[in-house]
Design an enzyme around this catalytic site. Structure first.
Site, PDB file in Angstrom:
ATOM      1  N   ILE A  98     -20.306 -41.651  -1.866  1.00 40.05           N
ATOM      2  CA  ILE A  98     -19.541 -42.108  -0.873  1.00 40.05           C
ATOM      3  C   ILE A  98     -20.109 -43.266  -0.064  1.00 40.05           C
ATOM      4  CG2 ILE A  98     -19.625 -40.561   0.948  1.00 40.05           C
ATOM      5  CD1 ILE A  98     -16.468 -42.477  -0.356  1.00 40.05           C
ATOM      6  N   SER A 107     -32.956 -40.530   3.926  1.00 40.93           N
ATOM      7  CA  SER A 107     -32.360 -40.170   2.654  1.00 40.93           C
ATOM      8  C   SER A 107     -33.611 -39.777   1.833  1.00 40.93           C
ATOM      9  CB  SER A 107     -32.039 -41.726   1.925  1.00 40.93           C
ATOM     10  OG  SER A 107     -31.780 -41.345   0.681  1.00 40.93           O
ATOM     11  N   ARG A 108     -33.205 -38.619   0.952  1.00 40.35           N
ATOM     12  CA  ARG A 108     -34.274 -38.155   0.263  1.00 40.35           C
ATOM     13  C   ARG A 108     -34.392 -38.501  -1.184  1.00 40.35           C
ATOM     14  NH1 ARG A 108     -31.235 -32.705  -0.422  1.00 40.35           N
ATOM     15  NH2 ARG A 108     -29.976 -34.182  -1.486  1.00 40.35           N
ATOM     16  N   ASP A 163     -11.553 -30.348  -2.036  1.00 36.89           N
ATOM     17  CA  ASP A 163     -12.342 -31.474  -1.651  1.00 36.89           C
ATOM     18  C   ASP A 163     -11.196 -33.031  -1.854  1.00 36.89           C
ATOM     19  OD1 ASP A 163     -14.961 -32.908  -1.065  1.00 36.89           O
ATOM     20  OD2 ASP A 163     -14.168 -33.957  -2.960  1.00 36.89           O
ATOM     21  N   LYS A 166     -15.295 -36.552   5.585  1.00 32.50           N
ATOM     22  CA  LYS A 166     -14.469 -35.237   5.500  1.00 32.50           C
ATOM     23  C   LYS A 166     -15.104 -34.395   4.409  1.00 32.50           C
ATOM     24  CE  LYS A 166     -12.663 -35.172   1.990  1.00 32.50           C
ATOM     25  NZ  LYS A 166     -12.836 -35.285   0.319  1.00 32.50           N
TER      26      LYS A 166
HETATM   27  P1  NAP Z   1     -23.074 -36.744  -3.094  1.00 32.45           P
HETATM   28  O1  NAP Z   1     -23.073 -38.124  -3.720  1.00 32.45           O
HETATM   29  O2  NAP Z   1     -23.155 -35.532  -4.104  1.00 32.45           O
HETATM   30  O3  NAP Z   1     -24.093 -36.397  -1.928  1.00 32.45           O
HETATM   31  C1  NAP Z   1     -24.132 -37.560  -0.837  1.00 32.45           C
HETATM   32  C2  NAP Z   1     -25.566 -37.535  -0.386  1.00 32.45           C
HETATM   33  O4  NAP Z   1     -25.741 -36.436   0.455  1.00 32.45           O
HETATM   34  C3  NAP Z   1     -26.598 -37.251  -1.586  1.00 32.45           C
HETATM   35  O5  NAP Z   1     -26.787 -38.482  -2.418  1.00 32.45           O
HETATM   36  C4  NAP Z   1     -27.877 -36.940  -0.789  1.00 32.45           C
HETATM   37  O6  NAP Z   1     -28.400 -38.231  -0.240  1.00 32.45           O
HETATM   38  C5  NAP Z   1     -27.313 -36.263   0.410  1.00 32.45           C
HETATM   39  N1  NAP Z   1     -27.214 -34.772   0.052  1.00 32.45           N
HETATM   40  C6  NAP Z   1     -26.817 -33.956  -0.833  1.00 32.45           C
HETATM   41  N2  NAP Z   1     -27.173 -32.864  -0.796  1.00 32.45           N
HETATM   42  C7  NAP Z   1     -27.890 -32.624   0.273  1.00 32.45           C
HETATM   43  C8  NAP Z   1     -28.215 -31.442   1.246  1.00 32.45           C
HETATM   44  N3  NAP Z   1     -28.222 -30.164   0.672  1.00 32.45           N
HETATM   45  N4  NAP Z   1     -29.006 -31.759   2.402  1.00 32.45           N
HETATM   46  C9  NAP Z   1     -29.127 -32.857   2.803  1.00 32.45           C
HETATM   47  N5  NAP Z   1     -28.406 -33.841   2.058  1.00 32.45           N
HETATM   48  C10 NAP Z   1     -27.895 -34.003   1.062  1.00 32.45           C
HETATM   49  O7  NAP Z   1     -21.571 -36.706  -2.413  1.00 32.45           O
HETATM   50  P2  NAP Z   1     -20.467 -37.533  -2.203  1.00 32.45           P
HETATM   51  O8  NAP Z   1     -19.574 -37.575  -3.203  1.00 32.45           O
HETATM   52  O9  NAP Z   1     -21.027 -38.611  -1.552  1.00 32.45           O
HETATM   53  O10 NAP Z   1     -19.707 -36.775  -0.962  1.00 32.45           O
HETATM   54  C11 NAP Z   1     -20.403 -36.762   0.173  1.00 32.45           C
HETATM   55  C12 NAP Z   1     -19.058 -36.240   1.067  1.00 32.45           C
HETATM   56  O11 NAP Z   1     -18.317 -37.324   1.324  1.00 32.45           O
HETATM   57  C13 NAP Z   1     -18.341 -34.960   0.783  1.00 32.45           C
HETATM   58  O12 NAP Z   1     -17.774 -34.395   1.973  1.00 32.45           O
HETATM   59  C14 NAP Z   1     -17.067 -35.709   0.220  1.00 32.45           C
HETATM   60  O13 NAP Z   1     -15.788 -34.945   0.473  1.00 32.45           O
HETATM   61  C15 NAP Z   1     -16.863 -36.916   1.007  1.00 32.45           C
HETATM   62  N6  NAP Z   1     -15.992 -37.924   0.231  1.00 32.45           N
HETATM   63  C16 NAP Z   1     -16.680 -38.254  -1.148  1.00 32.45           C
HETATM   64  C17 NAP Z   1     -15.851 -39.151  -1.924  1.00 32.45           C
HETATM   65  C18 NAP Z   1     -16.201 -39.512  -3.217  1.00 32.45           C
HETATM   66  O14 NAP Z   1     -15.499 -40.323  -3.776  1.00 32.45           O
HETATM   67  N7  NAP Z   1     -17.036 -39.111  -3.920  1.00 32.45           N
HETATM   68  C19 NAP Z   1     -14.842 -39.831  -1.213  1.00 32.45           C
HETATM   69  C20 NAP Z   1     -14.382 -39.387   0.261  1.00 32.45           C
HETATM   70  C21 NAP Z   1     -15.093 -38.705   0.735  1.00 32.45           C
HETATM   71  P3  NAP Z   1     -29.892 -38.513  -0.252  1.00 32.45           P
HETATM   72  O15 NAP Z   1     -30.279 -38.476  -1.552  1.00 32.45           O
HETATM   73  O16 NAP Z   1     -29.938 -39.731   0.333  1.00 32.45           O
HETATM   74  O17 NAP Z   1     -30.670 -37.638   0.704  1.00 32.45           O
END
Ligand code: NAP
Length: 314
Positions: free
Chosen positions: A20, A42-43, A174, A96
């Site tokens: 996101i 960022s990790r 989600d 969110k």
């Molecule tokens: P994601 O790509 O799986 O994870 C986002 C980033 O968070 C990872 O790349 C990592 O970044 C960091 N992260 C992951 N696990 C972690 C941990 N245990 N501790 C600390 N940092 C961690 O997830 P996403 O799809 O972007 O979703 C993230 C949030 O955005 C969720 O709450 C989701 O509901 C919301 N969201 C997502 C979307 C969508 O389309 N995917 C749409 C709207 C809202 P680093 O590698 O940089 O550390």
């Protein structure tokens, strides 16, 4: 990465550079003259051309000049990060859902108030183009029937994401919470959940499908079906019959139909709108923390009848 060159822009850091952040936050910030993406924590490497720290703690210590952070990681690790940023006197925007539990969200709200910083629990679907006009149209009308269908292919939208299947990841809620964020924004009468059926793949901790029933305590028939097993096109729609006409929101709130007639909408984009709101809240010294969508999700788990379904494999 093209950062804003406006010297009055507010420096902001993104924490968690994943799907996101790359799809929405970084492009929205690049186009917003009110903000300048000044750093990331960022990790996995961060954003090219922007200073990156391995941890939020390191970022907060090294960059006291950055007053705001946007937390884009999954919900479970978000509370600790938000608490750390608030303790360091930074304004915080939460993706969110605002937390993995309700108590976390209320705690963060109190901490932000004590620290005198802005906390913004963002709900991106509320910024979809049809939502504000839908709310306006519904005000003063009486809903008689509400039907929500939020159905998508989990393999398409969450490929390989393990956290959505772990406790706190919410499973099909989600995306489903996006529908609930719209419902709680536009519905002119308060609703509460009365029943839910949750289907869990036998090898997963979170549901792949959910059927929900709500009432206003006064005869309103309101139901929702969330499903991650959808094949073909996504369905993100809401239909509301009232005492004076019918409203339909399609495509996650991006399209609005009144009595079958499509309405022309002014679409500024969900995430540009969220950052405009965050900027405004900071300028006005206010917070915006609405846990209503998460309350319905918690109630769905509390009142849920749990069914076991087929195992799910990515
Ligand atoms: P994601 O790509 O799986 O994870 C986002 C980033 O968070 C990872 O790349 C990592 O970044 C960091 N992260 C992951 N696990 C972690 C941990 N245990 N501790 C600390 N940092 C961690 O997830 P996403 O799809 O972007 O979703 C993230 C949030 O955005 C969720 O709450 C989701 O509901 C919301 N969201 C997502 C979307 C969508 O389309 N995917 C749409 C709207 C809202 P680093 O590698 O940089 O550390």
């Amino acid at each position: 990465m093209t950062a804003s060159s406006d010297t009055n822009a507010l420096a902001i850091a993104i924490v968690g550079v994943g799907k996101i952040a790359r799809d929405q936050h970084i492009p929205a910030l690049a186009r917003d003259p009110r903000f300048q993406l000044a750093a990331t924590a960022s990790r996995s490497g961060g954003v090219q051309g922007v200073e990156t720290f391995e941890t939020l703690g390191a970022l907060l210590a090294a960059r006291p000049d950055i007053p705001a952070v946007s937390l884009c990681m999954p919900p479970v690790p978000r509370f600790a990060a938000a608490r750390e940023a608030i303790a360091a006197g930074r304004h915080v925007m939460l993706e969110k859902p605002p937390g993995a539990s309700l108590a976390e969200v209320f705690r963060l709200e109190a901490l932000a108030r004590q620290a005198g910083v802005t906390l913004f629990a963002s709900w991106h679907s509320r910024a979809a183009a049809g939502v504000a006009p839908a709310r306006e149209w519904l005000a003063g009308r009486r809903p008689k029937r509400i039907r929500i269908d939020w159905k998508e292919d989990v393999r398409k939208w969450h490929p390989g994401q393990a956290w959505i299947w772990e406790p706190g990841g919410l499973g099909v809620f989600d995306p489903g919470i996006n529908a609930l964020s719209i419902l709680t924004e536009i519905c002119p009468v308060p609703l509460h959940l009365t029943a839910s059926t949750l289907t869990f793949p036998e090898n997963r901790a979170t549901p792949i499908a959910a059927d929900l029933t709500f009432t206003d305590g006064d005869g309103l028939d309101a139901t929702a079906g969330f499903d991650w097993r959808q094949e073909g096109g996504d369905i993100w729609q809401m239909e509301i019959d009232t005492d004076a006409g019918q409203l339909r929101l399609l495509d996650g709130g991006a399209r609005l139909f009144i009595d079958g007639q499509e309405t022309t909408l002014d679409d500024t984009g969900e995430y540009p709108t969220l950052y405009r709101q965050f900027g405004q809240l900071i300028a006005e010294g206010r917070s915006d923390v609405d846990a209503a969508p998460l309350i319905h999700v918690a109630d769905a788990f509390m009142l849920g009848r749990h069914l076991r379904g087929d195992p799910f494999h990515d």
